[in-house]
Write a protein that holds these residues in place. Structure first.
Motif, PDB file in Angstrom:
ATOM      1  N   ASN A 182     -68.428   5.715  48.119  1.00 13.85           N
ATOM      2  CA  ASN A 182     -68.320   5.655  46.667  1.00 13.85           C
ATOM      3  C   ASN A 182     -67.079   6.387  46.165  1.00 13.85           C
ATOM      4  OD1 ASN A 182     -70.754   4.209  45.926  1.00 13.85           O
ATOM      5  ND2 ASN A 182     -71.865   5.996  46.718  1.00 13.85           N
ATOM      6  N   TYR A 238     -67.324   3.616  34.196  1.00 10.65           N
ATOM      7  CA  TYR A 238     -67.581   2.569  35.188  1.00 10.65           C
ATOM      8  C   TYR A 238     -67.391   3.094  36.608  1.00 10.65           C
ATOM      9  CZ  TYR A 238     -66.199  -1.288  38.270  1.00 10.65           C
ATOM     10  OH  TYR A 238     -66.060  -2.141  39.330  1.00 10.65           O
ATOM     11  N   VAL A 239     -68.354   2.791  37.472  1.00  3.54           N
ATOM     12  CA  VAL A 239     -68.257   3.174  38.887  1.00  3.54           C
ATOM     13  C   VAL A 239     -68.331   1.905  39.728  1.00  3.54           C
ATOM     14  CG1 VAL A 239     -69.313   4.483  40.769  1.00  3.54           C
ATOM     15  CG2 VAL A 239     -69.359   5.396  38.432  1.00  3.54           C
ATOM     16  N   GLY A 241     -64.985   7.320  42.174  1.00  2.90           N
ATOM     17  CA  GLY A 241     -64.991   7.238  40.721  1.00  2.90           C
ATOM     18  C   GLY A 241     -63.600   6.917  40.221  1.00  2.90           C
TER      19      GLY A 241
END
Length: 223
Positions: A111, A119-120, A113
């Motif tokens: 993941n 928004y991710v 950012g």
């Protein structure tokens, strides 16, 4: 992916040789502009000196690496003639993000950012990315708009660990060059407007406004 309503025809109709000539002639300009996206602290003359293979004092090793990586990526696309696909984008990222990220030339597996927006992006799945690229390619829009749309999709999806904007812009230029549609350059005087439009696009996934602005202000060719 938003359903783009933008109806804009191709601005330029060049031969491959003409478009490659245009790209080579503007290599310093485009690399300097792209490097400014990463806040690289080089002047235009310093960027040119680095691209020409000479040393420059007072510039960080990181900034020099960014410029040299962009030079290598740009030279790679000028020598290539294979159809654009996700594998080609990975090869471009391998040049762009060399020695800069957790891994380069491969899809992101964790993941991330995006600074300044809520928004991710999800972790990219190769088959999903390829399907979306194919869907964009088959939309009833001009080639120029399809290429710009693909560029912004790649940026928003954050396909790679690092260098996503740089990779997407160089991939867009590769497609424009192959199709004789000019070159795309977002210069440093346009960055404030562009960053605001990009943040809005990241949040909304509506690319109409940023595509129209890019088409109007960032495409160059031979009249």
């Amino acid at each position: 992916m938003s359903a783009t309503k933008v109806e804009l025809s191709d601005k330029f109709n060049l031969t491959l040789d003409q478009n490659r000539f245009l790209a080579r002639k503007n290599i310093v300009e485009v690399i300097h502009s792209i490097s400014r996206l990463e806040k690289v602290n080089t002047t235009f003359p310093q960027t040119k000196t680095i691209i020409d293979g000479m040393s420059v004092g007072g510039i960080s090793t990181h900034d020099i690496q960014v410029v040299l990586n962009l030079k290598n990526a740009w030279q790679f696309i000028l020598k290539s003639d294979t159809p654009f696909d996700l594998d080609f984008a990975c090869r471009v990222n391998a040049f762009v993000a060399y020695n800069e990220s957790l891994a380069w030339g491969v899809l992101r597996t964790g993941n991330v950012g995006i600074s300044g927006v809520g928004y991710v992006p999800s972790i990219p799945i190769k088959s999903d990315i390829e399907n979306t690229l194919n869907k964009i390619h088959n939309l009833p829009l001009s080639k120029t708009v399809l290429i710009i749309k693909t560029m912004y999709y790649m940026m928003r999806q954050q396909i790679f660990w690092d260098g996503n904007k740089r990779t997407a812009i160089i991939c867009a230029n590769y497609q424009l060059i192959l199709s004789g549609l000019g070159i795309l350059n977002i210069n440093e005087n346009q960055l404030e407007i562009w960053n605001n439009l990009l943040s809005e696009f990241y949040e909304t996934n509506d690319d109409d406004k940023i595509i129209a602005w890019t088409y109007e202000h960032c495409l160059y060719g031979i009249e």
